[in-house]
Scaffold this motif. Sequence first.
Motif, PDB file in Angstrom:
ATOM      1  N   THR A  23       0.816  -1.209   0.000  1.00 59.74           N
ATOM      2  CA  THR A  23       0.000   0.000   0.000  1.00 59.74           C
ATOM      3  C   THR A  23       0.855   1.268   0.000  1.00 59.74           C
ATOM      4  OG1 THR A  23      -0.185  -0.032   2.412  1.00 59.74           O
ATOM      5  CG2 THR A  23      -1.894  -1.176   1.160  1.00 59.74           C
ATOM      6  N   GLY A  24       0.240   2.381  -0.414  1.00 55.27           N
ATOM      7  CA  GLY A  24       0.950   3.650  -0.564  1.00 55.27           C
ATOM      8  C   GLY A  24       1.066   4.417   0.739  1.00 55.27           C
ATOM      9  N   MET A  25       2.058   4.088   1.544  1.00 57.91           N
ATOM     10  CA  MET A  25       2.250   4.719   2.856  1.00 57.91           C
ATOM     11  C   MET A  25       3.137   5.947   2.727  1.00 57.91           C
ATOM     12  SD  MET A  25       3.137   1.144   4.787  1.00 57.91           S
ATOM     13  CE  MET A  25       4.047   0.545   3.326  1.00 57.91           C
ATOM     14  N   GLY A  26       2.620   7.097   3.209  1.00 57.97           N
ATOM     15  CA  GLY A  26       3.394   8.323   3.155  1.00 57.97           C
ATOM     16  C   GLY A  26       4.726   8.214   3.868  1.00 57.97           C
ATOM     17  N   TRP A  27       5.808   8.700   3.243  1.00 57.10           N
ATOM     18  CA  TRP A  27       7.181   8.684   3.740  1.00 57.10           C
ATOM     19  C   TRP A  27       7.793   7.287   3.753  1.00 57.10           C
ATOM     20  CZ3 TRP A  27       8.473  13.406   3.279  1.00 57.10           C
ATOM     21  CH2 TRP A  27       7.692  14.455   3.741  1.00 57.10           C
ATOM     22  N   VAL A  28       7.013   6.251   3.465  1.00 57.16           N
ATOM     23  CA  VAL A  28       7.519   4.878   3.523  1.00 57.16           C
ATOM     24  C   VAL A  28       7.598   4.259   2.135  1.00 57.16           C
ATOM     25  CG1 VAL A  28       7.108   2.541   4.407  1.00 57.16           C
ATOM     26  CG2 VAL A  28       6.618   4.530   5.848  1.00 57.16           C
ATOM     27  N   ALA A  29       6.519   4.397   1.358  1.00 62.70           N
ATOM     28  CA  ALA A  29       6.439   3.753   0.047  1.00 62.70           C
ATOM     29  C   ALA A  29       7.159   4.580  -1.008  1.00 62.70           C
ATOM     30  CB  ALA A  29       4.982   3.529  -0.344  1.00 62.70           C
ATOM     31  N   GLY A  30       8.493   4.517  -0.977  1.00 60.99           N
ATOM     32  CA  GLY A  30       9.323   5.208  -1.945  1.00 60.99           C
ATOM     33  C   GLY A  30       9.814   4.269  -3.028  1.00 60.99           C
ATOM     34  N   PRO A  31      10.693   4.734  -3.909  1.00 65.70           N
ATOM     35  CA  PRO A  31      11.162   3.921  -5.041  1.00 65.70           C
ATOM     36  C   PRO A  31      11.769   2.574  -4.661  1.00 65.70           C
ATOM     37  CG  PRO A  31      11.718   6.216  -5.395  1.00 65.70           C
ATOM     38  CD  PRO A  31      11.183   6.129  -3.989  1.00 65.70           C
ATOM     39  N   SER A  32      12.522   2.525  -3.581  1.00 70.31           N
ATOM     40  CA  SER A  32      13.154   1.267  -3.177  1.00 70.31           C
ATOM     41  C   SER A  32      12.123   0.205  -2.831  1.00 70.31           C
ATOM     42  CB  SER A  32      14.081   1.508  -1.977  1.00 70.31           C
ATOM     43  OG  SER A  32      14.591   0.294  -1.481  1.00 70.31           O
ATOM     44  N   LEU A  33      11.144   0.562  -2.015  1.00 69.25           N
ATOM     45  CA  LEU A  33      10.118  -0.387  -1.597  1.00 69.25           C
ATOM     46  C   LEU A  33       9.204  -0.760  -2.756  1.00 69.25           C
ATOM     47  CD1 LEU A  33       8.981  -1.955   0.795  1.00 69.25           C
ATOM     48  CD2 LEU A  33       7.528   0.013   1.317  1.00 69.25           C
ATOM     49  N   VAL A  34       8.827   0.228  -3.546  1.00 74.04           N
ATOM     50  CA  VAL A  34       7.919  -0.025  -4.673  1.00 74.04           C
ATOM     51  C   VAL A  34       8.564  -0.933  -5.713  1.00 74.04           C
ATOM     52  CG1 VAL A  34       6.694   1.060  -6.594  1.00 74.04           C
ATOM     53  CG2 VAL A  34       6.631   2.108  -4.327  1.00 74.04           C
ATOM     54  N   SER A  35       9.795  -0.647  -6.085  1.00 77.70           N
ATOM     55  CA  SER A  35      10.477  -1.475  -7.080  1.00 77.70           C
ATOM     56  C   SER A  35      10.782  -2.856  -6.521  1.00 77.70           C
ATOM     57  CB  SER A  35      11.764  -0.799  -7.554  1.00 77.70           C
ATOM     58  OG  SER A  35      12.646  -0.551  -6.478  1.00 77.70           O
ATOM     59  N   GLY A  36      11.103  -2.944  -5.221  1.00 74.61           N
ATOM     60  CA  GLY A  36      11.337  -4.247  -4.607  1.00 74.61           C
ATOM     61  C   GLY A  36      10.098  -5.116  -4.668  1.00 74.61           C
ATOM     62  N   THR A  37       8.927  -4.513  -4.402  1.00 74.54           N
ATOM     63  CA  THR A  37       7.668  -5.244  -4.478  1.00 74.54           C
ATOM     64  C   THR A  37       7.357  -5.649  -5.917  1.00 74.54           C
ATOM     65  OG1 THR A  37       6.815  -3.993  -2.595  1.00 74.54           O
ATOM     66  CG2 THR A  37       5.207  -5.154  -3.952  1.00 74.54           C
ATOM     67  N   ALA A  38       7.547  -4.716  -6.841  1.00 79.42           N
ATOM     68  CA  ALA A  38       7.256  -4.996  -8.251  1.00 79.42           C
ATOM     69  C   ALA A  38       8.139  -6.122  -8.782  1.00 79.42           C
ATOM     70  CB  ALA A  38       7.446  -3.731  -9.082  1.00 79.42           C
ATOM     71  N   ASN A  39       9.421  -6.073  -8.467  1.00 79.40           N
ATOM     72  CA  ASN A  39      10.336  -7.117  -8.935  1.00 79.40           C
ATOM     73  C   ASN A  39      10.038  -8.470  -8.304  1.00 79.40           C
ATOM     74  OD1 ASN A  39      11.861  -5.562 -10.756  1.00 79.40           O
ATOM     75  ND2 ASN A  39      13.137  -4.745  -9.118  1.00 79.40           N
ATOM     76  N   ALA A  40       9.379  -8.444  -7.128  1.00 84.22           N
ATOM     77  CA  ALA A  40       8.988  -9.689  -6.468  1.00 84.22           C
ATOM     78  C   ALA A  40       7.692 -10.254  -7.044  1.00 84.22           C
ATOM     79  CB  ALA A  40       8.820  -9.444  -4.968  1.00 84.22           C
ATOM     80  N   GLY A  41       7.041  -9.499  -7.941  1.00 82.40           N
ATOM     81  CA  GLY A  41       5.818  -9.970  -8.574  1.00 82.40           C
ATOM     82  C   GLY A  41       4.546  -9.404  -8.001  1.00 82.40           C
ATOM     83  N   GLY A  42       4.660  -8.530  -6.974  1.00 82.86           N
ATOM     84  CA  GLY A  42       3.477  -7.892  -6.407  1.00 82.86           C
ATOM     85  C   GLY A  42       3.252  -6.524  -7.021  1.00 82.86           C
ATOM     86  N   LEU A  43       2.244  -5.831  -6.522  1.00 86.19           N
ATOM     87  CA  LEU A  43       1.947  -4.478  -6.993  1.00 86.19           C
ATOM     88  C   LEU A  43       2.451  -3.473  -5.968  1.00 86.19           C
ATOM     89  CD1 LEU A  43       0.634  -2.457  -8.950  1.00 86.19           C
ATOM     90  CD2 LEU A  43      -1.521  -2.785  -7.695  1.00 86.19           C
ATOM     91  N   GLY A  44       3.501  -2.744  -6.301  1.00 85.38           N
ATOM     92  CA  GLY A  44       4.020  -1.701  -5.436  1.00 85.38           C
ATOM     93  C   GLY A  44       3.322  -0.388  -5.730  1.00 85.38           C
ATOM     94  N   ILE A  45       2.961   0.336  -4.681  1.00 85.37           N
ATOM     95  CA  ILE A  45       2.258   1.614  -4.826  1.00 85.37           C
ATOM     96  C   ILE A  45       3.115   2.731  -4.244  1.00 85.37           C
ATOM     97  CG2 ILE A  45       0.192   2.939  -4.300  1.00 85.37           C
ATOM     98  CD1 ILE A  45      -0.496   0.625  -6.025  1.00 85.37           C
ATOM     99  N   LEU A  46       3.492   3.678  -5.071  1.00 83.91           N
ATOM    100  CA  LEU A  46       4.292   4.828  -4.662  1.00 83.91           C
ATOM    101  C   LEU A  46       3.398   5.848  -3.968  1.00 83.91           C
ATOM    102  CD1 LEU A  46       7.262   5.943  -5.072  1.00 83.91           C
ATOM    103  CD2 LEU A  46       6.367   7.086  -7.111  1.00 83.91           C
ATOM    104  N   ALA A  47       3.795   6.306  -2.782  1.00 86.01           N
ATOM    105  CA  ALA A  47       3.008   7.298  -2.044  1.00 86.01           C
ATOM    106  C   ALA A  47       3.391   8.692  -2.502  1.00 86.01           C
ATOM    107  CB  ALA A  47       3.250   7.153  -0.542  1.00 86.01           C
TER     108      ALA A  47
END
Length: 361
Positions: A23-47
């Motif tokens: 989920t798109g968490m403010g100050w948390v869901a940045g490029p590192s977390l989003v791309s890590g989730t996407a590369n793992a096969g999930g849906l990363g949401i940029l806050a």
Amino acid sequence: MIEQLLRTPLTELVGVRHPVVQTGMGWVAGPSLVSGTANAGGLGILASATMTLAELEKAILEVRSRTAEPFGVNLRADAGDAADRCRLLIEHGVRVASFALAPKPELIALLKEHGIVVIPSIGAPKHAVKVASWGADAVMVQGGEGGGHTGSVPTTLLLPAVLDALTSSGRSIPVVAAGGFFDGRGLAAALSYGAAGVGMGTRFLLTADSRVPQPVKELYLSHGLDGTVVTDRVDGMPHRMLRTSLVRSLEESSLARRALPTLRRTLEFKRASGMSWRQLAAEGRAMKHTQGRSLAQLALAANTPTMLRAGLVEGDTSAGVLAAGQVVGLIDDLPTCEELVDRVVSEAAARLRRGASYLRD
């Protein structure tokens, strides 16, 4: 990295391998977390709510440089520059636009015209039916167990109520369940209810790919199932967060004692956001119209980004608040996004197979 084990309306709609959403968490869901989730096969949401327009574009480009997989951006539907942010998503071919509040029908139409999947977050069955009638492709529903702004109805009741309302209205769309999910058992349960996937916030915050300071992560891990509290003393709306000494002091203090810190943090947010007083006032009017907040609540709301940043970015837990779901009491490790998604999906598939074995021929 595991192969696709579960095919759901969400994986088909978005083009991801697994029905798991960060989920798109403010100050948390940045490029590192989003791309890590996407590369793992999930849906990363940029806050994006805590970013300026220029910062959002920079973040989108950074995610693009880290992954070729689909990802999304979370937007505030009531932001004064919401249309400009949507045009940014269109320009850069972002796959999903998620919204904290219901976007206007014309905004949904604009995004869909350019092939962007629209997924608003909703908190009541009637809201799910409304945004479905406006053209939303899917909805995310968060129960009271979730972190951040939350309601009082648990996911186990809210999820079936939303699913039934959509079916009865003849506008069934995929539903992502959030609030209380952290492992494969939860994903299997959500799919059994009829959801198309799960959204997880606190669980992704507590991963190696999250840029939250390590001491703050360790503070999260130290809390039990009773380690969160829902309070309206931070921004005037029910907000689930870690039960810390700061939160206790906020709950015990009067409005008059909170007035000066509130003004100071409002000034800090104004400087950090680059917004003028006129823009702040416009955003305040929009929030008052869409959310029905009082002037006192709006003043408190201006504090939220600054207080969250203090804890989640700067690691200052004495001055910051730490949004957290109740699942924090069941989490005891910091895996990578890939390890987490693989584990959740593998366990869910195993649970569903085991459940099928109970059926008689």
